[in-house]
Design a protein around this motif. Sequence first.
Motif, short mmCIF file in Angstrom:
data_model
loop_
_atom_site.label_atom_id
_atom_site.label_comp_id
_atom_site.label_asym_id
_atom_site.label_seq_id
_atom_site.Cartn_x
_atom_site.Cartn_y
_atom_site.Cartn_z
N ALA A 116 63.76 6.84 107.52
CA ALA A 116 63.97 5.71 108.42
C ALA A 116 63.12 4.54 107.97
O ALA A 116 61.98 4.72 107.54
CB ALA A 116 63.62 6.10 109.86
N GLN A 117 63.66 3.35 108.07
CA GLN A 117 62.94 2.14 107.71
C GLN A 117 62.39 1.52 108.99
O GLN A 117 62.84 0.47 109.44
CB GLN A 117 63.88 1.17 106.98
N SER A 118 61.40 2.15 109.57
CA SER A 118 60.91 1.75 110.89
C SER A 118 60.19 0.40 110.89
O SER A 118 59.99 -0.18 111.94
CB SER A 118 59.99 2.83 111.46
N GLU A 119 59.81 -0.09 109.72
CA GLU A 119 59.15 -1.39 109.68
C GLU A 119 60.14 -2.55 109.75
O GLU A 119 59.74 -3.71 109.81
CB GLU A 119 58.26 -1.51 108.44
N TRP A 120 61.43 -2.25 109.73
CA TRP A 120 62.47 -3.28 109.79
C TRP A 120 63.22 -3.18 111.11
O TRP A 120 63.42 -2.10 111.63
CB TRP A 120 63.47 -3.09 108.65
N SER A 121 63.66 -4.31 111.62
CA SER A 121 64.53 -4.35 112.79
C SER A 121 65.84 -5.01 112.39
O SER A 121 65.84 -5.97 111.61
CB SER A 121 63.89 -5.17 113.93
N THR A 122 66.93 -4.52 112.92
CA THR A 122 68.24 -5.09 112.64
C THR A 122 68.50 -6.23 113.62
O THR A 122 68.29 -6.08 114.82
CB THR A 122 69.34 -4.02 112.78
N PHE A 123 68.94 -7.35 113.09
CA PHE A 123 69.32 -8.49 113.91
C PHE A 123 70.79 -8.77 113.68
O PHE A 123 71.31 -8.52 112.60
CB PHE A 123 68.50 -9.74 113.56
N ARG A 124 71.46 -9.34 114.69
CA ARG A 124 72.88 -9.63 114.59
C ARG A 124 73.21 -10.89 115.36
O ARG A 124 72.77 -11.06 116.49
CB ARG A 124 73.67 -8.45 115.15
N LEU A 125 73.98 -11.76 114.74
CA LEU A 125 74.58 -12.89 115.44
C LEU A 125 76.03 -12.53 115.72
O LEU A 125 76.76 -12.13 114.82
CB LEU A 125 74.55 -14.15 114.57
N THR A 126 76.44 -12.71 116.96
CA THR A 126 77.82 -12.42 117.34
C THR A 126 78.20 -13.27 118.54
O THR A 126 77.33 -13.83 119.22
CB THR A 126 78.00 -10.91 117.63
N GLY A 127 79.48 -13.38 118.80
CA GLY A 127 79.96 -14.08 119.99
C GLY A 127 79.48 -15.52 120.07
O GLY A 127 79.52 -16.26 119.09
N ASP A 128 79.03 -15.93 121.26
CA ASP A 128 78.58 -17.30 121.48
C ASP A 128 77.40 -17.68 120.59
O ASP A 128 77.33 -18.80 120.10
CB ASP A 128 78.19 -17.51 122.95
N ALA A 129 76.47 -16.76 120.37
CA ALA A 129 75.31 -17.07 119.53
C ALA A 129 75.77 -17.37 118.09
O ALA A 129 75.26 -18.31 117.46
CB ALA A 129 74.32 -15.91 119.53
N LEU A 130 76.74 -16.65 117.60
CA LEU A 130 77.28 -16.90 116.27
C LEU A 130 77.91 -18.28 116.20
O LEU A 130 77.66 -19.05 115.28
CB LEU A 130 78.30 -15.82 115.88
N ALA A 131 78.71 -18.59 117.20
CA ALA A 131 79.38 -19.91 117.26
C ALA A 131 78.34 -21.03 117.37
O ALA A 131 78.49 -22.08 116.72
CB ALA A 131 80.35 -19.96 118.43
N ASP A 132 77.30 -20.81 118.18
CA ASP A 132 76.25 -21.84 118.34
C ASP A 132 75.52 -22.12 117.03
O ASP A 132 75.28 -23.27 116.67
CB ASP A 132 75.25 -21.42 119.42
N VAL A 133 75.19 -21.08 116.30
CA VAL A 133 74.48 -21.27 115.03
C VAL A 133 75.42 -21.89 114.00
O VAL A 133 75.00 -22.74 113.22
CB VAL A 133 73.88 -19.94 114.53
N ALA A 134 76.68 -21.50 114.01
CA ALA A 134 77.63 -22.09 113.08
C ALA A 134 77.79 -23.59 113.31
O ALA A 134 78.08 -24.34 112.38
CB ALA A 134 78.99 -21.40 113.22
N ALA A 135 77.58 -24.04 114.55
CA ALA A 135 77.74 -25.45 114.89
C ALA A 135 76.50 -26.29 114.55
O ALA A 135 76.55 -27.51 114.70
CB ALA A 135 78.06 -25.60 116.37
N LEU A 136 75.43 -25.66 114.12
CA LEU A 136 74.21 -26.43 113.80
C LEU A 136 74.41 -27.33 112.61
O LEU A 136 75.13 -27.09 111.71
CB LEU A 136 73.04 -25.46 113.51
#
Length: 158
Positions: free
Chosen positions: A138-158
């Motif tokens: 296990a790679q416990s020192e890493w955390s998985t992050f995900r952009l999806t839905g509204d957050a994905l759209a918001d970042v795409a609009a930056l």
Amino acid sequence: MTTIREARPADVPVILQLIHDLALYEREPDAVRNTAGSLDAALFGDRPTIYAHVAEDRGEVQGFALWFLNYSTWEGVNGIYLEDLYVRPEARGAGHGKALLANLARIATERGYARVEWSVLNWNEPSIRFYENLGAAAQSEWSTFRLTGDALADVAAL
């Protein structure tokens, strides 16, 4: 006897069914929006973006591994990211999952890739034990992050 082979277009319906079965197992039965057409295009279209292998026993598909290439900027070579590994519950314990992972490890080593990696849900203790028994860490020192839905759209609009 387990046979591992590359998926063929005729396997798309059974792979899609196994994806739905996996979603049910992962407590997200209504989350799959994939279709046979989109899966077929991603696997077998003009520019495939994913790969799949199936585990067969007596001509019946018992499980699958769906994967794509990633890249290590530090190593300077590709790796395999295993998106899904699933074996039918009634076929577990017969070596299908181990054979699918061994196949991916062979592909990685033959092609000079640096690693095979994947994510597993924290509550999925049977899978975690299975992976650890194979020597995966296990790679416990890493955390998985995900952009999806509204957050994905918001970042795409930056």
